[in-house]
Write an enzyme that holds these catalytic residues in place. Structure first.
Site, mmCIF file in Angstrom:
data_model
loop_
_atom_site.group_PDB
_atom_site.id
_atom_site.type_symbol
_atom_site.label_atom_id
_atom_site.label_comp_id
_atom_site.label_asym_id
_atom_site.label_seq_id
_atom_site.Cartn_x
_atom_site.Cartn_y
_atom_site.Cartn_z
ATOM 1 C CG ASN A 9 -1.796 1.134 1.399
ATOM 2 O OD1 ASN A 9 -1.774 2.044 0.575
ATOM 3 N ND2 ASN A 9 -2.594 1.130 2.450
ATOM 4 N NE ARG A 94 -6.189 1.804 0.030
ATOM 5 C CZ ARG A 94 -6.527 2.156 1.245
ATOM 6 N NH1 ARG A 94 -5.690 1.980 2.231
ATOM 7 N NH2 ARG A 94 -7.705 2.657 1.477
ATOM 8 C CG HIS A 182 -12.420 5.113 2.749
ATOM 9 N ND1 HIS A 182 -12.988 6.312 3.098
ATOM 10 C CD2 HIS A 182 -11.105 5.248 2.995
ATOM 11 C CE1 HIS A 182 -12.058 7.144 3.532
ATOM 12 N NE2 HIS A 182 -10.890 6.513 3.478
ATOM 13 N NE ARG A 242 -8.166 13.893 2.780
ATOM 14 C CZ ARG A 242 -8.248 12.573 2.570
ATOM 15 N NH1 ARG A 242 -9.039 12.098 1.641
ATOM 16 N NH2 ARG A 242 -7.543 11.729 3.298
ATOM 17 C CD GLU A 380 -8.578 0.255 4.361
ATOM 18 O OE1 GLU A 380 -7.821 0.384 5.357
ATOM 19 O OE2 GLU A 380 -9.036 1.217 3.743
#
Ligand code: ADP
Length: 405
Positions: A9, A94, A182, A242, A380
């Site tokens: 990742n 990923r 996600h 964000r 994940e």
């Protein structure tokens, strides 16, 4: 050595990796996980086994690990003796963006890589980093199976009405769509919920992935039907740095009235807004919870208020709600945030058990609550390893078939 699957990742300043051994019954057993962070600044490689035994903790001067390929070399040099000098059976990556067409993981060839490079424009901060290790491995080991697993894929089945903006169709055709992100986390949660509470999992679920990036997803009978994120991983919930949902007029104001450049606005929106911008204190929920400053409380109120607002939106997308799941760093570890969210949603039938919630228990709703609430740690990397193993097995099966034919 037993068969192994390596998961990579790669982000902007770090490469995270995990190694899974494949048991004879194809169960995936995590062997170790690690990361090299501070690439180009203060490079440090750390890896620990699943028993928390430290395998490596090494630092270098910044010039020695100046970029992603150099960091990858360090990771490979560490991995080689760990896996007995052999190559893993496959590497799963990923990849944030699979564009409009990739609705499932894909074995990477140079043609696929070229296709994925086209989506750099859709995720300029993430996609190039995700693809760099794929390219490096493809050059060095062209026959090693690499599987790209996308954050967007789980959402590709959204109905058309949820997939577009009210802008001319020509922009939709060139890829300006509501993708959602996600997805690997949501897919994992959907699978886990089927094991933890199968009756609930077949219903209408809202999942809140609350990490430093945060989004929510409506999952109906195991399928994603709506997400709070859209074209980029910026829409929806406020995040660490964000802003989440923002009137595009604000961007025009920054551009026209404040004279900010497009580049300055991008940095501002990705790095200086969200909980950090609103509180003026920190992007980290732990620090905000610990702070006596009223601005910290205000930022957290905004966060839980928005989670509750979007729950209403997602419930509307599904025509109701039968379960709620909290996951990721904040969702898994912050009882005060979960409690505030659940209290805001009492009108929908959510009700918290204070005791269970304090313990981060798997089910945190009060007995008899109409909508049960769960805390499920996301994974994940396990999802990526699962997909990669499946592609590996399919490939072996079709090679056998070809041989027989
Ligand atoms: P990502 O994978 O997106 O970087 P994580 O899912 O690891 O993020 O979540 C990181 C965030 O989780 C941190 O920024 C912090 O705000 C929050 N967090 C982690 N532990 C706790 C805790 N015990 N209490 C509150 N928030 C926490």
């Amino acid at each position: 050595m037993t068969e192994a699957i390596l998961v990579i990742n790669a982000g902007s300043s770090s490469i995270k990796f995990q190694l899974f051994a494949v048991a004879p019954d194809d169960r995936l057993v995590r062997r170790f996980k690690g990361q090299i962070e501070g690439i180009g600044t203060r490079p440090r490689l750390v890896a620990v086994t699943s028993n928390r035994e430290i395998l490596v903790d090494e630092t270098w001067p910044s010039v020695d690990v100046a970029d992603l390929p150099a960091a990858l070399d360090k990771v490979i040099a560490f991995l080689r003796p760990q896996i007995g000098g052999e190559l893993p059976a496959a590497v799963g990556h990923r990849v944030v963006h699979g564009g409009p067409h990739y609705a499932s993981p894909v074995a990477v060839t140079s043609r696929v890589l070229a296709e994925l490079e086209k989506f750099v424009a859709l995720a300029p901060l993430h996609q190039p980093n995700n693809l760099a290790p794929i390219r490096a491995v493809l050059q060095r080991r062209p026959h090693l199976l690499q599987v790209a697993c996308f954050d967007t894929a789980f959402h590709r089945g959204h109905p058309e009405v949820a997939d577009c903006y009210a802008i001319p169709q020509s922009l939709y055709a060139e890829g300006v769509r509501r993708y959602g992100f996600h997805g690997l986390s949501y897919e994992y949660i959907a699978q886990r919920l089927s094991a933890v509470a199968p009756d609930v999992a077949s219903g209408r679920i809202v999942v809140a992935h609350l990490g430093s990036g945060a989004s929510m997803c409506a999952i109906s009978n195991g399928q994603s039907v709506e997400s709070t994120m859209g074209f980029t991983a910026m829409d929806g919930l406020p995040m660490g740095t964000r802003p989440g949902q923002l009137d595009p007029g604000v961007v025009l104001y920054l551009l026209n009235e404040k004279g900010m450049s497009a580049e300055a606005i991008e940095t501002f929106l990705y790095k200086d807004c969200g909980l950090k911008g609103l509180s003026g204190i920190s992007n980290d929920v732990r620090e905000l919870l610990a702070s006596p400053d009223p601005r910290a409380q205000m930022a957290l109120d905004y966060f839980t208020y928005r989670i509750a607002l979007f729950t209403g939106m997602l419930a509307a997308a599904m025509g109701g709600i039968d379960g709620f799941v909290f996951t990721a760093g904040i969702g898994e570890n912050a009882p005060l945030i979960r409690e505030a969210v659940i209290r805001r949603l009492s009108w929908l039938g959510l009700d918290v058990s204070t005791q269970a919630n304090k313990k981060n228990a798997p089910c945190i709703s009060r007995k008899g609550a109409r909508v049960p609430c769960f805390v499920i740690p996301t994974d994940e990397e396990f999802m990526i390893a699962t997909h990669t193993l499946r592609v590996l097995r399919e490939r072996t099966a079709s090679a056998l078939e070809e041989k027989r034919a």
